[in-house]
Design a protein around this motif. Structure first.
Motif, PDB file in Angstrom:
ATOM      1  N   TYR A  49       0.837  -1.198   0.000  1.00  0.00           N
ATOM      2  CA  TYR A  49       0.000   0.000   0.000  1.00  0.00           C
ATOM      3  C   TYR A  49       0.876   1.254   0.000  1.00  0.00           C
ATOM      4  N   ASP A  50       0.377   2.301  -0.658  1.00  0.00           N
ATOM      5  CA  ASP A  50       1.094   3.576  -0.660  1.00  0.00           C
ATOM      6  C   ASP A  50       0.842   4.332   0.642  1.00  0.00           C
ATOM      7  N   ILE A  51       1.905   4.895   1.193  1.00  0.00           N
ATOM      8  CA  ILE A  51       1.789   5.834   2.314  1.00  0.00           C
ATOM      9  C   ILE A  51       2.223   7.196   1.800  1.00  0.00           C
ATOM     10  N   GLN A  52       1.289   8.131   1.778  1.00  0.00           N
ATOM     11  CA  GLN A  52       1.577   9.487   1.338  1.00  0.00           C
ATOM     12  C   GLN A  52       1.379  10.450   2.511  1.00  0.00           C
ATOM     13  N   ALA A  53       2.060  11.571   2.453  1.00  0.00           N
ATOM     14  CA  ALA A  53       1.916  12.556   3.529  1.00  0.00           C
ATOM     15  C   ALA A  53       1.807  13.957   2.952  1.00  0.00           C
ATOM     16  N   THR A 118      10.120  11.902   8.979  1.00  0.00           N
ATOM     17  CA  THR A 118       9.723  11.898  10.389  1.00  0.00           C
ATOM     18  C   THR A 118       8.249  11.548  10.534  1.00  0.00           C
ATOM     19  N   GLN A 119       7.414  12.101   9.644  1.00  0.00           N
ATOM     20  CA  GLN A 119       5.983  11.790   9.701  1.00  0.00           C
ATOM     21  C   GLN A 119       5.730  10.292   9.542  1.00  0.00           C
ATOM     22  N   VAL A 120       6.376   9.678   8.575  1.00  0.00           N
ATOM     23  CA  VAL A 120       6.169   8.241   8.358  1.00  0.00           C
ATOM     24  C   VAL A 120       6.681   7.441   9.555  1.00  0.00           C
ATOM     25  N   ALA A 121       7.825   7.828  10.098  1.00  0.00           N
ATOM     26  CA  ALA A 121       8.368   7.126  11.267  1.00  0.00           C
ATOM     27  C   ALA A 121       7.416   7.229  12.460  1.00  0.00           C
ATOM     28  N   ILE A 122       6.773   8.381  12.626  1.00  0.00           N
ATOM     29  CA  ILE A 122       5.780   8.550  13.701  1.00  0.00           C
ATOM     30  C   ILE A 122       4.605   7.606  13.485  1.00  0.00           C
ATOM     31  N   TRP A 123       4.102   7.543  12.250  1.00  0.00           N
ATOM     32  CA  TRP A 123       2.992   6.626  11.959  1.00  0.00           C
ATOM     33  C   TRP A 123       3.381   5.179  12.223  1.00  0.00           C
ATOM     34  N   VAL A 124       4.582   4.803  11.812  1.00  0.00           N
ATOM     35  CA  VAL A 124       5.051   3.429  12.038  1.00  0.00           C
ATOM     36  C   VAL A 124       5.051   3.115  13.534  1.00  0.00           C
ATOM     37  N   ALA A 125       5.547   4.051  14.329  1.00  0.00           N
ATOM     38  CA  ALA A 125       5.600   3.848  15.778  1.00  0.00           C
ATOM     39  C   ALA A 125       4.198   3.784  16.386  1.00  0.00           C
ATOM     40  N   HIS A 126       3.346   4.709  15.976  1.00  0.00           N
ATOM     41  CA  HIS A 126       2.006   4.790  16.571  1.00  0.00           C
ATOM     42  C   HIS A 126       1.128   3.610  16.167  1.00  0.00           C
ATOM     43  N   GLU A 127       1.222   3.200  14.913  1.00  0.00           N
ATOM     44  CA  GLU A 127       0.353   2.140  14.403  1.00  0.00           C
ATOM     45  C   GLU A 127       0.918   0.741  14.636  1.00  0.00           C
ATOM     46  N   GLY A 128       2.189   0.655  15.029  1.00  0.00           N
ATOM     47  CA  GLY A 128       2.792  -0.648  15.268  1.00  0.00           C
ATOM     48  C   GLY A 128       3.185  -1.381  13.998  1.00  0.00           C
ATOM     49  N   TYR A 129       3.518  -0.635  12.942  1.00  0.00           N
ATOM     50  CA  TYR A 129       3.929  -1.253  11.683  1.00  0.00           C
ATOM     51  C   TYR A 129       5.324  -1.868  11.809  1.00  0.00           C
ATOM     52  N   ASP A 130       5.627  -2.762  10.884  1.00  0.00           N
ATOM     53  CA  ASP A 130       6.962  -3.351  10.781  1.00  0.00           C
ATOM     54  C   ASP A 130       7.826  -2.417   9.938  1.00  0.00           C
ATOM     55  N   ILE A 131       8.805  -1.787  10.553  1.00  0.00           N
ATOM     56  CA  ILE A 131       9.630  -0.793   9.863  1.00  0.00           C
ATOM     57  C   ILE A 131      10.360  -1.397   8.667  1.00  0.00           C
ATOM     58  N   ASN A 132      10.653  -2.678   8.722  1.00  0.00           N
ATOM     59  CA  ASN A 132      11.401  -3.323   7.635  1.00  0.00           C
ATOM     60  C   ASN A 132      10.575  -3.506   6.367  1.00  0.00           C
TER      61      ASN A 132
END
Length: 202
Positions: A49-53, A118-132
């Motif tokens: 899926y695309d993540i856009q900001a 930074t925005q994407v990293a915040i979403w990854v942290a908040h949503e519990g995504y797999d950074i890899n």
């Protein structure tokens, strides 16, 4: 050290401490009006899926603002009220990202890229995504996202600036994180003055 130089160093030391304890501790506003700038900054992919900001900001302020909930809508001029502190996990990621670290420190080309990463990293942290699973065409941005996230999770950086979560009454709109730009400039000014007039022996 002669008397004049001693007084100058002492004054700078006092100013530095006042900036640290007073200006950096100043309160955040109770309410803010958040708007979204036109245009997508960039995009990466996560699990197909695309993540856009897009970039959001406070109307009439230089404070840096990030979205917190990726699946909710962007603000469009709503009034947001002071809510709470970010979680420790998100706070640590913010400390590893922009503006706590500079564009150059993040090895990126411009402010929009630093904001986006930074925005994407915040979403990854908040949503519990797999950074890899974060992928993208711009390798520098992808590496910056992973660096911000991983170094944040490992608590590598201290956050020099105040951050607060704000929310609006409309549950369909994302909560936002406001980062005090005034705190950042005060910190930079204090560090600059300390470098200009370092303590001297003798």
């Amino acid at each position: 050290m002669n008397l004049k130089k001693f007084i100058k160093v002492l004054c700078c030391f006092i100013i530095f401490n006042l900036l640290g304890s007073t200006i950096l501790g100043a309160g955040m506003p109770d309410t803010v009006k958040i708007i979204t700038e036109k245009g997508t900054l960039n995009k990466v992919q996560y699990d197909g899926y695309d993540i856009q900001a897009e970039r959001i900001r406070i109307d009439g302020s230089n404070d840096i603002v990030y979205c917190l909930e990726i699946n909710n809508k962007y603000p469009s001029g709503q009034s947001f009220s002071l809510n709470e502190k970010p979680t420790d996990k998100v706070s640590n990621v913010i400390a590893a990202g922009y503006p706590n670290r500079s564009i150059a420190e993040l090895n990126l080309d411009n402010e929009n890229d630093a904001y986006f990463a930074t925005q994407v990293a915040i979403w990854v942290a908040h949503e519990g995504y797999d950074i890899n699973k974060i992928k993208g065409d711009n390798s520098k941005i992808v590496e910056a996202i992973k660096s911000i996230y991983n170094e944040g999770i490992n608590k590598k950086y201290d956050n020099k600036i105040q951050t607060q979560v704000y929310k609006t009454n409309d549950e369909s709109i994302q909560e936002v994180i406001v980062i005090s730009y005034d705190d950042l400039t005060a910190e930079e000014k204090a560090e600059s003055e300390q470098m200009e007039y370092p303590p001297q022996e003798g």
